[in-house]
Design a protein around this motif. Structure first.
Motif, PDB file in Angstrom:
ATOM      1  N   GLY A  48       0.720  -1.300  -0.132  1.00  0.00           N
ATOM      2  CA  GLY A  48      -0.089  -0.029  -0.150  1.00  0.00           C
ATOM      3  C   GLY A  48       0.602   1.181  -0.070  1.00  0.00           C
ATOM      4  N   VAL A  49       1.905   1.142  -0.003  1.00  0.00           N
ATOM      5  CA  VAL A  49       2.839   2.371  -0.288  1.00  0.00           C
ATOM      6  C   VAL A  49       2.722   2.877  -1.585  1.00  0.00           C
ATOM      7  N   ALA A  50       2.368   2.213  -2.717  1.00  0.00           N
ATOM      8  CA  ALA A  50       2.102   2.759  -4.143  1.00  0.00           C
ATOM      9  C   ALA A  50       0.648   2.315  -4.122  1.00  0.00           C
ATOM     10  N   ASP A  51      -0.252   3.099  -4.661  1.00  0.00           N
ATOM     11  CA  ASP A  51      -1.839   2.787  -5.166  1.00  0.00           C
ATOM     12  C   ASP A  51      -1.567   1.609  -6.325  1.00  0.00           C
ATOM     13  N   ILE A  52      -0.832   2.211  -7.223  1.00  0.00           N
ATOM     14  CA  ILE A  52      -0.975   1.095  -8.513  1.00  0.00           C
ATOM     15  C   ILE A  52       0.560   1.093  -9.004  1.00  0.00           C
ATOM     16  N   GLY A  53       0.672   0.076  -9.841  1.00  0.00           N
ATOM     17  CA  GLY A  53       2.171  -0.219 -10.057  1.00  0.00           C
ATOM     18  C   GLY A  53       2.078  -0.666 -11.814  1.00  0.00           C
ATOM     19  N   ILE A  54       3.212  -0.870 -12.105  1.00  0.00           N
ATOM     20  CA  ILE A  54       3.422  -1.447 -13.645  1.00  0.00           C
ATOM     21  C   ILE A  54       4.460  -2.531 -13.412  1.00  0.00           C
ATOM     22  N   ALA A  55       4.125  -3.768 -13.570  1.00  0.00           N
ATOM     23  CA  ALA A  55       5.122  -4.776 -13.404  1.00  0.00           C
ATOM     24  C   ALA A  55       4.950  -5.831 -14.406  1.00  0.00           C
ATOM     25  N   TYR A  63      14.715 -24.475 -25.650  1.00  0.00           N
ATOM     26  CA  TYR A  63      14.024 -25.956 -25.603  1.00  0.00           C
ATOM     27  C   TYR A  63      12.559 -25.757 -25.307  1.00  0.00           C
ATOM     28  N   ASP A  64      12.203 -25.106 -24.469  1.00  0.00           N
ATOM     29  CA  ASP A  64      10.470 -25.055 -24.224  1.00  0.00           C
ATOM     30  C   ASP A  64      10.008 -23.682 -23.929  1.00  0.00           C
ATOM     31  N   LYS A  65       8.871 -23.075 -24.520  1.00  0.00           N
ATOM     32  CA  LYS A  65       8.490 -21.926 -24.005  1.00  0.00           C
ATOM     33  C   LYS A  65       7.788 -22.148 -23.003  1.00  0.00           C
ATOM     34  N   ILE A  66       7.876 -21.301 -21.965  1.00  0.00           N
ATOM     35  CA  ILE A  66       7.022 -21.443 -20.525  1.00  0.00           C
ATOM     36  C   ILE A  66       5.723 -20.377 -20.569  1.00  0.00           C
ATOM     37  N   ALA A  67       6.003 -19.058 -20.910  1.00  0.00           N
ATOM     38  CA  ALA A  67       4.932 -18.382 -21.058  1.00  0.00           C
ATOM     39  C   ALA A  67       5.339 -17.036 -21.735  1.00  0.00           C
ATOM     40  N   ASP A  68       4.197 -16.331 -22.171  1.00  0.00           N
ATOM     41  CA  ASP A  68       4.242 -15.080 -22.842  1.00  0.00           C
ATOM     42  C   ASP A  68       4.209 -13.971 -21.722  1.00  0.00           C
ATOM     43  N   ILE A  69       4.885 -13.140 -21.917  1.00  0.00           N
ATOM     44  CA  ILE A  69       5.123 -11.862 -20.707  1.00  0.00           C
ATOM     45  C   ILE A  69       5.058 -10.535 -21.630  1.00  0.00           C
ATOM     46  N   THR A  70       4.024  -9.843 -20.664  1.00  0.00           N
ATOM     47  CA  THR A  70       3.871  -8.238 -21.186  1.00  0.00           C
ATOM     48  C   THR A  70       3.798  -7.713 -19.699  1.00  0.00           C
ATOM     49  N   SER A  71       3.769  -6.295 -19.774  1.00  0.00           N
ATOM     50  CA  SER A  71       3.527  -5.268 -18.459  1.00  0.00           C
ATOM     51  C   SER A  71       2.266  -5.350 -18.147  1.00  0.00           C
ATOM     52  N   ARG A  72       2.049  -5.291 -16.822  1.00  0.00           N
ATOM     53  CA  ARG A  72       0.537  -5.112 -16.397  1.00  0.00           C
ATOM     54  C   ARG A  72       0.456  -3.925 -15.382  1.00  0.00           C
ATOM     55  N   LEU A  73      -0.780  -3.408 -15.259  1.00  0.00           N
ATOM     56  CA  LEU A  73      -1.064  -2.514 -14.456  1.00  0.00           C
ATOM     57  C   LEU A  73      -1.699  -2.987 -13.212  1.00  0.00           C
ATOM     58  N   ILE A  74      -1.286  -2.880 -12.046  1.00  0.00           N
ATOM     59  CA  ILE A  74      -1.594  -3.596 -10.889  1.00  0.00           C
ATOM     60  C   ILE A  74      -2.126  -2.692  -9.888  1.00  0.00           C
ATOM     61  N   ALA A  75      -3.009  -2.993  -8.897  1.00  0.00           N
ATOM     62  CA  ALA A  75      -3.361  -2.060  -8.010  1.00  0.00           C
ATOM     63  C   ALA A  75      -3.380  -2.738  -6.647  1.00  0.00           C
ATOM     64  N   ASN A  76      -3.375  -1.748  -5.589  1.00  0.00           N
ATOM     65  CA  ASN A  76      -3.454  -2.428  -4.251  1.00  0.00           C
ATOM     66  C   ASN A  76      -5.201  -2.567  -3.909  1.00  0.00           C
TER      67      ASN A  76
END
Length: 204
Positions: free
Chosen positions: A64-71, A171-184
């Motif tokens: 909660g020290v940040a309301d939202i974030g980009i991760a 050898y193996d693809k595990i997961a696609d990754i992009t940046s997400r907006l997250i909130a407390n």
């Protein structure tokens, strides 16, 4: 106007997210990019930015020290924090994969996997019913197969150039990754209107 505190990772995600916020019509100070500053105010928008290491963003948001974030989704998969994922920003695209030296089999007993994503790696091999030993490293993961520390690595791949340059293959693809907006969760309840407005503008 509710003040919003936004945690942002430094580096590539930051640059792309900053562009995105400008495109969404937010009036941001140019010195946001000043790499020495850790906290930057954007008073005209009522924003306060905390600039940090990518792995720390969900920690700030959860506490909660940040309301939202980009991760990055990689960080969210690795850490499993109590945050709301609001929006896939579709920036900083890459993926997580396993890699190693070409034409090598994994040790039949307990293959060693080097990674800075122990949780993601464990889950992936568990899902295939394979028992592995995870070796946690923080930098230059590609070194591990080259010096015989591990048979495979689990790491982020964006172009595959680093793997190639070090004589490794995917050898193996595990997961696609992009940046997400997250909130407390609490901030989201208290400042929902403000956060929803931000989401709407970014979605456009």
């Amino acid at each position: 106007m509710d003040k919003l505190t936004i945690a942002m990772p430094k580096g590539r995600i930051f640059e792309e997210a900053y562009e995105l916020l400008l495109q969404a019509g937010f009036d941001l100070p140019a010195e946001l990019d000043d790499s020495r500053k850790l906290i930057v105010e954007a008073p005209q928008e009522g924003f306060r930015f905390i600039l940090s290491k990518p792995m720390d963003v969900p920690v700030y948001v959860e506490h909660g020290v940040a309301d939202i974030g980009i991760a990055g989704k990689d960080v969210l998969l690795e850490q499993v924090r109590d945050v709301h994922e609001l929006l896939d920003l579709k920036i900083s695209r890459c993926y997580i994969a396993t890699a190693g030296l070409p034409n090598t089999e994994m040790d039949e007993m307990t293959p060693r996997i080097a990674t800075k994503y122990p949780e993601i790696a464990s889950q992936f091999f568990r899902s295939r019913g394979e028992q592995v030993e995870i070796i946690e490293l923080n930098g230059s993961i590609e070194l591990a197969p080259m010096i015989g520390l591990a048979e495979r690595i689990v790491d982020i791949v964006s172009t595959g150039k680093t793997l190639k340059e070090n004589g490794l293959v995917e050898y193996d693809k595990i997961a696609d990754i992009t940046s997400r907006l997250i909130a407390n969760p609490v901030s989201y309840r208290l400042k929902q209107q403000r956060i929803d407005e931000l989401v709407k503008r970014l979605r456009k």
